[in-house]
Design a protein around this motif. Structure first.
Motif, mmCIF file in Angstrom:
data_model
loop_
_atom_site.group_PDB
_atom_site.id
_atom_site.type_symbol
_atom_site.label_atom_id
_atom_site.label_comp_id
_atom_site.label_asym_id
_atom_site.label_seq_id
_atom_site.Cartn_x
_atom_site.Cartn_y
_atom_site.Cartn_z
ATOM 1 N N MET A 132 4.532 4.125 -4.037
ATOM 2 C CA MET A 132 4.982 3.186 -2.742
ATOM 3 C C MET A 132 4.439 3.432 -1.433
ATOM 4 O O MET A 132 4.233 2.647 -0.743
ATOM 5 C CB MET A 132 6.559 3.725 -2.837
ATOM 6 C CG MET A 132 7.408 2.899 -3.971
ATOM 7 S SD MET A 132 9.138 2.788 -3.866
ATOM 8 C CE MET A 132 9.610 4.587 -3.818
ATOM 9 N N LEU A 133 4.210 4.822 -1.401
ATOM 10 C CA LEU A 133 3.445 5.153 0.077
ATOM 11 C C LEU A 133 1.940 4.619 0.032
ATOM 12 O O LEU A 133 1.794 4.045 1.172
ATOM 13 C CB LEU A 133 3.317 6.837 0.077
ATOM 14 C CG LEU A 133 2.543 7.175 1.344
ATOM 15 C CD1 LEU A 133 3.331 6.933 2.551
ATOM 16 C CD2 LEU A 133 2.451 8.637 1.158
ATOM 17 N N ALA A 134 1.446 4.503 -1.160
ATOM 18 C CA ALA A 134 -0.033 3.891 -0.950
ATOM 19 C C ALA A 134 0.052 2.166 -0.788
ATOM 20 O O ALA A 134 -0.638 1.843 0.100
ATOM 21 C CB ALA A 134 -0.604 4.295 -2.383
ATOM 22 N N ILE A 135 1.012 1.758 -1.593
ATOM 23 C CA ILE A 135 0.839 0.266 -1.538
ATOM 24 C C ILE A 135 1.551 -0.127 -0.160
ATOM 25 O O ILE A 135 1.129 -0.985 0.473
ATOM 26 C CB ILE A 135 1.886 -0.432 -2.510
ATOM 27 C CG1 ILE A 135 1.258 0.024 -4.037
ATOM 28 C CG2 ILE A 135 1.967 -1.766 -2.476
ATOM 29 C CD1 ILE A 135 -0.328 -0.202 -4.045
ATOM 30 N N GLY A 136 2.693 0.451 0.272
ATOM 31 C CA GLY A 136 3.384 0.299 1.420
ATOM 32 C C GLY A 136 2.409 0.594 2.791
ATOM 33 O O GLY A 136 2.448 -0.184 3.852
ATOM 34 N N GLY A 137 1.761 1.771 2.804
ATOM 35 C CA GLY A 137 0.671 2.081 3.695
ATOM 36 C C GLY A 137 -0.348 0.820 4.012
ATOM 37 O O GLY A 137 -0.755 0.650 5.023
ATOM 38 N N TYR A 138 -0.895 0.422 2.795
ATOM 39 C CA TYR A 138 -1.852 -0.532 2.825
ATOM 40 C C TYR A 138 -1.262 -1.663 3.359
ATOM 41 O O TYR A 138 -1.918 -2.485 4.223
ATOM 42 C CB TYR A 138 -2.404 -0.794 1.381
ATOM 43 C CG TYR A 138 -3.613 -1.738 1.229
ATOM 44 C CD1 TYR A 138 -4.971 -1.367 1.062
ATOM 45 C CD2 TYR A 138 -3.653 -3.123 1.537
ATOM 46 C CE1 TYR A 138 -6.138 -2.130 1.388
ATOM 47 C CE2 TYR A 138 -4.416 -4.036 1.569
ATOM 48 C CZ TYR A 138 -5.915 -3.467 1.254
ATOM 49 O OH TYR A 138 -6.950 -4.369 1.511
ATOM 50 N N CYS A 139 -0.183 -2.125 3.099
ATOM 51 C CA CYS A 139 0.492 -3.342 3.591
ATOM 52 C C CYS A 139 0.583 -3.300 4.961
ATOM 53 O O CYS A 139 0.446 -4.172 5.862
ATOM 54 C CB CYS A 139 1.843 -3.609 2.731
ATOM 55 S SG CYS A 139 1.826 -4.220 1.215
#
Length: 300
Positions: free
Chosen positions: A54-61
């Motif tokens: 979630m951190l990786a996808i949320g951060g990319y977003c």
């Protein structure tokens, strides 16, 4: 009909999405967040794959949203610069409304994912987007202080990972923030130096004095020195749960001297080539520093 189909081909959509979110930059930012998370988890705050995902996808977003908003706001200025004139909105391949929709959707998805980790992580993500789009972007054509403002959202990712792991912002997260904050200045001023003419076309003020002079080069050296000091704080024992061994401290110190060497070379040569090399060294520096910190944690 053929034109429409080719315009909306999955490959073109993919390439435009990569460009509007600045995928390369976004992935490097996500790497910083993951590094912070790996440093932050402990027996009290166990490692969770779902949180990391979630951190990786949320951060990319969040990074992608900031870049997309930025490209809508600066579409006319981007069109003036060789480096940015082929971006989706600036070139006219993507309408500002579509770009705004993408940016808004990424913001919502990113904030939800970060909030599901913990509210503090979402708060820092929201602050990052706000500062980047509403303060840093408009200031770029007004004052060189824009780089100072931009360093705040730019320094959030490393410490964001720690906050995601611990649900706490303390001296540890603050130290990670400080390291990436000081790093921003030599990195961005090096870019501002070798792309000086291109930025000038759009009226961007990226260098502290507005010129490629000794004063700018001196400031780059000073921030490299501050960066070395900040990167060694975890060894000195003032940073709570964040600490590194003597061997890692020596490696980080040598890494800092390596970057300082190229900052001094820029001071002596004052050429776009020297600035470009410093920029590349700075990217390697922050990645290697994070790898050293993480390796140290797992070895001790």
């Amino acid at each position: 009909m053929e034109t429409n189909q080719s315009t909306l081909s999955p490959l073109k959509i993919y390439h435009d999405f990569k460009q509007i979110t600045k995928a390369g930059l976004a992935i490097s930012v996500v790497f910083s967040s993951i590094a912070g998370y790996l440093l932050g988890f402990s027996d009290q705050h166990p490692f969770r794959w779902l949180t990391l995902f979630m951190l990786a996808i949320g951060g990319y977003c969040m990074v992608g949203a900031s870049n997309a908003f930025n490209q809508v706001i600066e579409k006319d200025l981007d069109a003036l610069m060789d480096r940015t004139k082929n971006r989706p909105v600036a070139s006219g391949r993507m309408s500002p409304n579509v770009a705004l929709f993408v940016a808004s959707l990424l913001t919502i998805i990113g904030l939800i994912l970060l909030y599901l980790i913990n509210p503090k992580t979402a708060m820092f993500g929201a602050i990052s987007i706000f500062l980047y789009t509403s303060v840093y972007t408009p200031l770029k054509t007004i004052t060189p202080l824009s780089v100072f403002v931009g360093a705040f959202p730019g320094a959030i990712p490393f410490m964001l990972g720690w906050v995601a792991a611990t649900d706490h912002f303390g001296i540890e997260a603050g130290t990670l923030f400080l390291i990436q904050f000081f790093w921003q200045f030599p990195h961005f001023w090096a870019i501002g130096w070798f792309l000086f003419e291109d930025y000038e076309k759009a009226g961007f003020f990226m260098l502290p004095t507005g010129q490629r002079d000794n004063k700018t080069a001196t400031q780059i050296i000073l921030y490299c020195l501050w960066l070395i000091v900040a990167s060694l704080l975890p060894y000195l024992g003032f940073t709570g749960q964040l600490h590194i061994s003597l061997v890692s401290a020596l490696l980080v110190f040598v890494l800092g001297l390596w970057m300082l060497l190229y900052a001094v070379k820029l001071y002596k040569q004052r050429t776009p080539k020297a600035a470009r090399v410093l920029m590349l060294v700075s990217v390697s520096y922050i990645t290697l520093l994070q790898i050293i910190y993480i390796t140290d944690k797992f070895l001790h």
